[in-house]
Scaffold this active site. Structure first.
Site, PDB file in Angstrom:
ATOM      1  N   HIS A  33      61.153 -20.127 100.711  1.00 46.32           N
ATOM      2  CA  HIS A  33      62.608 -20.172 100.539  1.00 46.32           C
ATOM      3  C   HIS A  33      63.242 -19.288 101.607  1.00 46.32           C
ATOM      4  CE1 HIS A  33      66.557 -19.985  98.642  1.00 46.32           C
ATOM      5  NE2 HIS A  33      66.159 -21.056  97.964  1.00 46.32           N
ATOM      6  N   ASP A  71      61.826 -26.188  93.162  1.00 48.63           N
ATOM      7  CA  ASP A  71      61.346 -27.578  93.204  1.00 48.63           C
ATOM      8  C   ASP A  71      59.891 -27.723  92.799  1.00 48.63           C
ATOM      9  OD1 ASP A  71      63.425 -27.538  95.927  1.00 48.63           O
ATOM     10  OD2 ASP A  71      63.737 -28.903  94.251  1.00 48.63           O
TER      11      ASP A  71
HETATM   12  C1  SDX Z   1      65.767 -25.695  98.089  1.00 49.95           C
HETATM   13  O1  SDX Z   1      68.835 -22.579 100.370  1.00 49.95           O
HETATM   14  C2  SDX Z   1      68.686 -22.803  99.126  1.00 49.95           C
HETATM   15  O2  SDX Z   1      69.110 -22.048  98.289  1.00 49.95           O
HETATM   16  C3  SDX Z   1      67.966 -24.080  98.771  1.00 49.95           C
HETATM   17  C4  SDX Z   1      67.691 -24.305  97.291  1.00 49.95           C
HETATM   18  C5  SDX Z   1      68.979 -24.538  96.513  1.00 49.95           C
HETATM   19  O3  SDX Z   1      68.969 -24.311  95.298  1.00 49.95           O
HETATM   20  O4  SDX Z   1      69.955 -25.023  97.123  1.00 49.95           O
HETATM   21  O5  SDX Z   1      67.017 -23.190  96.763  1.00 49.95           O
HETATM   22  C6  SDX Z   1      66.834 -25.540  97.063  1.00 49.95           C
HETATM   23  O6  SDX Z   1      65.996 -26.338  99.089  1.00 49.95           O
HETATM   24  C7  SDX Z   1      64.449 -24.968  97.888  1.00 49.95           C
HETATM   25  C8  SDX Z   1      63.475 -25.168  99.099  1.00 49.95           C
HETATM   26  C9  SDX Z   1      62.792 -26.530  98.945  1.00 49.95           C
HETATM   27  N1  SDX Z   1      61.989 -26.839 100.145  1.00 49.95           N
HETATM   28  C10 SDX Z   1      60.637 -26.876 100.101  1.00 49.95           C
HETATM   29  O7  SDX Z   1      59.966 -26.545  99.109  1.00 49.95           O
HETATM   30  C11 SDX Z   1      59.993 -27.379 101.398  1.00 49.95           C
HETATM   31  C12 SDX Z   1      58.842 -26.442 101.803  1.00 49.95           C
HETATM   32  N2  SDX Z   1      59.455 -25.145 102.208  1.00 49.95           N
HETATM   33  C13 SDX Z   1      59.650 -24.953 103.651  1.00 49.95           C
HETATM   34  O8  SDX Z   1      60.109 -26.092 104.314  1.00 49.95           O
HETATM   35  C14 SDX Z   1      60.464 -23.671 103.915  1.00 49.95           C
HETATM   36  O9  SDX Z   1      59.900 -22.680 103.171  1.00 49.95           O
HETATM   37  C15 SDX Z   1      61.961 -23.653 103.692  1.00 49.95           C
HETATM   38  C16 SDX Z   1      62.675 -24.754 104.425  1.00 49.95           C
HETATM   39  C17 SDX Z   1      62.282 -23.746 102.244  1.00 49.95           C
HETATM   40  C18 SDX Z   1      62.488 -22.297 104.175  1.00 49.95           C
HETATM   41  O10 SDX Z   1      62.366 -22.320 105.512  1.00 49.95           O
HETATM   42  P1  SDX Z   1      62.686 -20.998 106.399  1.00 49.95           P
HETATM   43  O11 SDX Z   1      63.271 -19.886 105.649  1.00 49.95           O
HETATM   44  O12 SDX Z   1      63.450 -21.481 107.562  1.00 49.95           O
HETATM   45  O13 SDX Z   1      61.265 -20.491 106.742  1.00 49.95           O
HETATM   46  P2  SDX Z   1      60.548 -20.814 108.070  1.00 49.95           P
HETATM   47  O14 SDX Z   1      60.528 -22.293 108.267  1.00 49.95           O
HETATM   48  O15 SDX Z   1      61.151 -19.966 109.142  1.00 49.95           O
HETATM   49  O16 SDX Z   1      59.056 -20.336 107.739  1.00 49.95           O
HETATM   50  C19 SDX Z   1      58.714 -18.980 107.911  1.00 49.95           C
HETATM   51  C20 SDX Z   1      57.203 -19.033 108.097  1.00 49.95           C
HETATM   52  C21 SDX Z   1      56.800 -20.054 109.175  1.00 49.95           C
HETATM   53  O17 SDX Z   1      55.576 -19.600 109.744  1.00 49.95           O
HETATM   54  P3  SDX Z   1      55.688 -18.779 111.175  1.00 49.95           P
HETATM   55  O18 SDX Z   1      56.402 -19.712 112.138  1.00 49.95           O
HETATM   56  O19 SDX Z   1      56.487 -17.530 110.880  1.00 49.95           O
HETATM   57  O20 SDX Z   1      54.246 -18.521 111.549  1.00 49.95           O
HETATM   58  O21 SDX Z   1      56.578 -19.457 106.885  1.00 49.95           O
HETATM   59  C22 SDX Z   1      55.940 -20.716 107.100  1.00 49.95           C
HETATM   60  C23 SDX Z   1      56.517 -21.303 108.384  1.00 49.95           C
HETATM   61  O22 SDX Z   1      55.554 -22.146 109.018  1.00 49.95           O
HETATM   62  N3  SDX Z   1      56.268 -21.541 105.947  1.00 49.95           N
HETATM   63  C24 SDX Z   1      55.410 -22.319 105.309  1.00 49.95           C
HETATM   64  C25 SDX Z   1      56.143 -22.886 104.242  1.00 49.95           C
HETATM   65  N4  SDX Z   1      57.402 -22.446 104.273  1.00 49.95           N
HETATM   66  C26 SDX Z   1      57.490 -21.622 105.335  1.00 49.95           C
HETATM   67  N5  SDX Z   1      54.102 -22.610 105.519  1.00 49.95           N
HETATM   68  C27 SDX Z   1      53.520 -23.466 104.650  1.00 49.95           C
HETATM   69  N6  SDX Z   1      54.155 -24.066 103.590  1.00 49.95           N
HETATM   70  C28 SDX Z   1      55.466 -23.775 103.374  1.00 49.95           C
HETATM   71  N7  SDX Z   1      56.082 -24.356 102.319  1.00 49.95           N
END
Ligand code: SDX
Length: 430
Positions: free
Chosen positions: A307, A365
Site C-alpha cells: 500500500h 483487497d
Molecule cells: C487499494 O491509495 C489507497 O488508499 C488505495 C486503497 C483505497 O482504499 O482507495 O487502499 C485501495 O488500491 C489498495 C491497493 C490494491 N493494490 C494491490 O493490492 C496491487 C498490488 N500492490 C502493488 O501494486 C503496490 O503495493 C501498490 C500499487 C498498492 C502500492 O504501490 P507503491 O506505494 O507505489 O509501491 P511501489 O510500487 O513503489 O513498491 C515499493 C517496492 C517496490 O520494490 P523496489 O522497486 O523498491 O525494489 O515494493 C515492491 C515494489 O516492487 N512491491 C511489491 C508489491 N507492492 C510493492 N512487490 C511484490 N508484490 C507487491 N504487491
C-alpha cells in the site's frame, strides 16, 4: 491555530520563505503555492508520494500506526458498532446522526433507489459479456442525461440531491450490471429492506422464487461497504476531485472515479487477488509465487499486498479477515481452499524479509474477494462492489472541494525533457 512557521528554500542565489501549515493530525505541510511566482521553479513529485493535494476534514490515515479515522472515528469501531448508511451520514455531514437524523437520511436514500425506467434500455447497448465496470462507467456517466435537475454544482441543494441519488442508485446500477451479464431480468429495489439486503436481493432474486437475505450475509455485505467507504486522497478520489475542479457535473466525476478504480493496482486488485489465489491453487505452490513477486525481472506482484500509505497492517484487512471467517463458517465452507491458500500466503509472506523490509502487508483487497466469492459473486463483480461502496467517499470529498471558496481548477505543470525549439522540415528535406 494561526500558522506562523516558515521553511526556507535556498538554491542558486535565491532564498525563499514558504509558509508551513499545521494539521490537526499527521505531517505538517509546506505550502509551495507561491514557489513558481517567487522562485521560477516547480516541485517534482510523480505519483505524489510527498505531496498534499488538498485540505480535508473527512478521513485521516496513519500508515505507520495502521490507523484509519472517518471524521475522527476509527474504522474498527465503525465496522463493529455502526452501519454503512450511518457512516455515509458521518462522511457527508461530519457528525454521527441522532436517531431522527438517521431515520430521515435513510428514508431519503431509500426513496431514490430506483433508476429512470429508460436507463434499462441503456444496458441493452452493451454485450452481455461486457465487464460490469465498463457498464457502470457508461451508465453512471449517463445519469447526467437523466437527472438534469441535480447537475448545477453552484446550487447547494442540487449538490445534496445528486449526492443522495448517487448513494441510492449505485447499488441498483451495480446489480443491474450483474443481472445483465448473466442474462437474468433486472430486480427492482424494495423499500422495506435495508441497504445491504436490498443489494443482495437485487443481485440474487429471480422472478421464479423469492430471495430472503440471510442476516449474517447482509451484515457482512454492509461491513464490506463500510470498510471501502472512503480512504483519503487515493487515486480514484483524486480523479474525482480533479474532474470536479473543472466544474464537471457530479455524475461525470463519479464515472471518472469508477474508471480509475478499475485498475488492478487500485480497486481492481480484489478481482486480481482472488484470481491469483486460485492460480496458486494449493499452499505448496506458494514459494514459487513468492519468488516471482521478489524477482525484479518478473512483473508479477502479490495482489492484495502492499500500500502507498500503510507501512504496517491495513486496519481494514484485519476486520475483513474476521468477517471472512464468520461468513465462510456460516456457509459451511470454512475449509475453503482459497482461504487456506490466503492464510498460508499471508503467513509465509510476513515471515519473508523481502516483504518485511519493504513493509508489504495484506491490504483491504486481500480478503474481500474471498468473502464475495463465498457469497456467490463472480470475480467481475468485486470491483463494482468496491465502486458502489466508495461512491459516498468520492461524493463527500467532491462536496467538500466544491464548497471551498478557495477551490480552483487543478492544473499541474511538468518537468519537460523533450525537444527544444526547432523549425518545421519539409518532407523532401528529411
Ligand atoms: C487499494 O491509495 C489507497 O488508499 C488505495 C486503497 C483505497 O482504499 O482507495 O487502499 C485501495 O488500491 C489498495 C491497493 C490494491 N493494490 C494491490 O493490492 C496491487 C498490488 N500492490 C502493488 O501494486 C503496490 O503495493 C501498490 C500499487 C498498492 C502500492 O504501490 P507503491 O506505494 O507505489 O509501491 P511501489 O510500487 O513503489 O513498491 C515499493 C517496492 C517496490 O520494490 P523496489 O522497486 O523498491 O525494489 O515494493 C515492491 C515494489 O516492487 N512491491 C511489491 C508489491 N507492492 C510493492 N512487490 C511484490 N508484490 C507487491 N504487491
Amino acid at each position: 491555530m494561526a500558522d506562523s512557521k516558515t521553511a526556507t528554500l535556498t538554491f542558486d542565489d535565491k532564498s525563499i520563505e514558504l509558509p508551513v501549515r499545521s494539521p490537526s493530525a499527521g505531517p505538517e505541510v509546506i505550502d509551495i503555492g507561491k514557489l513558481y511566482a517567487q522562485g521560477g521553479v516547480f516541485t517534482h513529485d510523480p505519483g505524489f508520494t510527498s505531496t498534499s493535494s488538498c485540505e480535508s476534514e473527512i478521513t485521516f490515515i496513519d500508515g505507520d500506526k495502521g490507523e484509519l479515522l472517518h471524521r475522527g472515528y476509527p474504522i474498527d469501531q465503525l465496522a463493529a458498532k455502526s452501519h454503512y448508511l450511518e457512516v455515509c451520514y458521518l462522511l457527508l455531514y461530519g457528525e454521527l446522526p441522532t436517531a431522527a437524523q438517521l431515520e430521515d437520511f435513510e428514508a431519503r436514500v431509500t426513496n431514490h433507489t430506483m433508476v429512470h425506467e429508460q436507463m434499462h434500455n441503456f444496458f441493452r447497448g452493451f454485450r452481455r459479456d461486457a465487464h460490469p465496470m465498463a457498464t457502470m462507467v457508461g451508465v453512471v456517466g449517463a445519469m447526467s442525461a437523466f437527472y438534469h435537475d441535480s447537475t448545477d454544482i453552484s446550487d447547494p441543494w442540487q449538490r445534496e440531491v445528486a449526492s443522495i441519488r448517487l448513494i441510492a442508485k449505485l447499488p441498483t446500477i451495480a446489480a443491474m450490471a450483474y443481472k445483465y451479464s448473466i442474462g437474468q431480468p433486472f430486480v427492482y429495489p424494495r423499500n422495506d429492506l435495508d441497504y445491504a439486503s436490498n443489494f443482495l436481493r437485487m443481485c440474487f432474486a429471480v422472478p421464479a422464487e423469492e430471495y430472503i437475505p440471510d442476516p449474517i450475509l447482509s451484515r457482512a455485505m454492509d461491513r464490506i461497504f463500510t470498510l471501502h467507504a472512503d480512504h483519503e486522497q487515493n487515486a480514484s478520489t483524486s480523479t474525482v476531485r480533479l474532474a470536479g475542479s473543472s466544474g464537471a457535473n457530479p455524475f461525470a466525476c463519479i464515472a471518472a472515479g469508477i474508471a480509475c478504480l478499475w485498475g488492478p493496482a487500485h480497486g481492481g486488485a480484489n478481482q486480481a487477488c482472488l484470481e491469483m489465489l486460485r492460480e496458486i491453487g494449493t499452499p505448496d505452490q506458494i514459494p514459487e509465487y513468492i519468488a516471482r513477486a521478489k524477482d525484479k525481472d518478473d512483473p508479477f506482484r502479490l495482489m492484495g499486498f502492499g500500500h502507498r500509505v500503510y507501512k504496517n497492517f491495513d486496519p481494514r484487512a484485519k476486520v475483513m479477515k474476521e468477517s471472512a471467517d464468520e461468513v465462510l463458517d456460516l456457509l459451511g465452507v470454512e475449509n475453503n481452499p482459497t482461504l487456506q491458500v490466503a492464510k498460508e500466503l499471508e503467513r509465509v509472506a510476513l515471515e519473508d524479509s523481502y516483504f518485511v523490509d519493504k513493509k508489504l502487508y495484506p491490504n483491504v483487497d486481500f480478503y474481500s474477494g474471498i468473502i464475495l466469492d463465498a457469497m456467490g459473486f463472480p470475480t467481475a463483480m468485486f470491483t463494482p462492489i468496491f465502486a458502489l461502496s466508495r461512491t459516498v467517499g468520492w461524493i463527500s470529498q467532491w462536496k467538500e472541494m466544491i464548497a471551498d471558496p478557495k477551490n480552483k481548477i487543478g492544473r499541474p505543470r511538468q518537468l519537460y525533457t523533450g525537444a527544444t525549439y526547432r523549425d518545421y522540415v519539409d518532407i523532401e528535406n528529411r
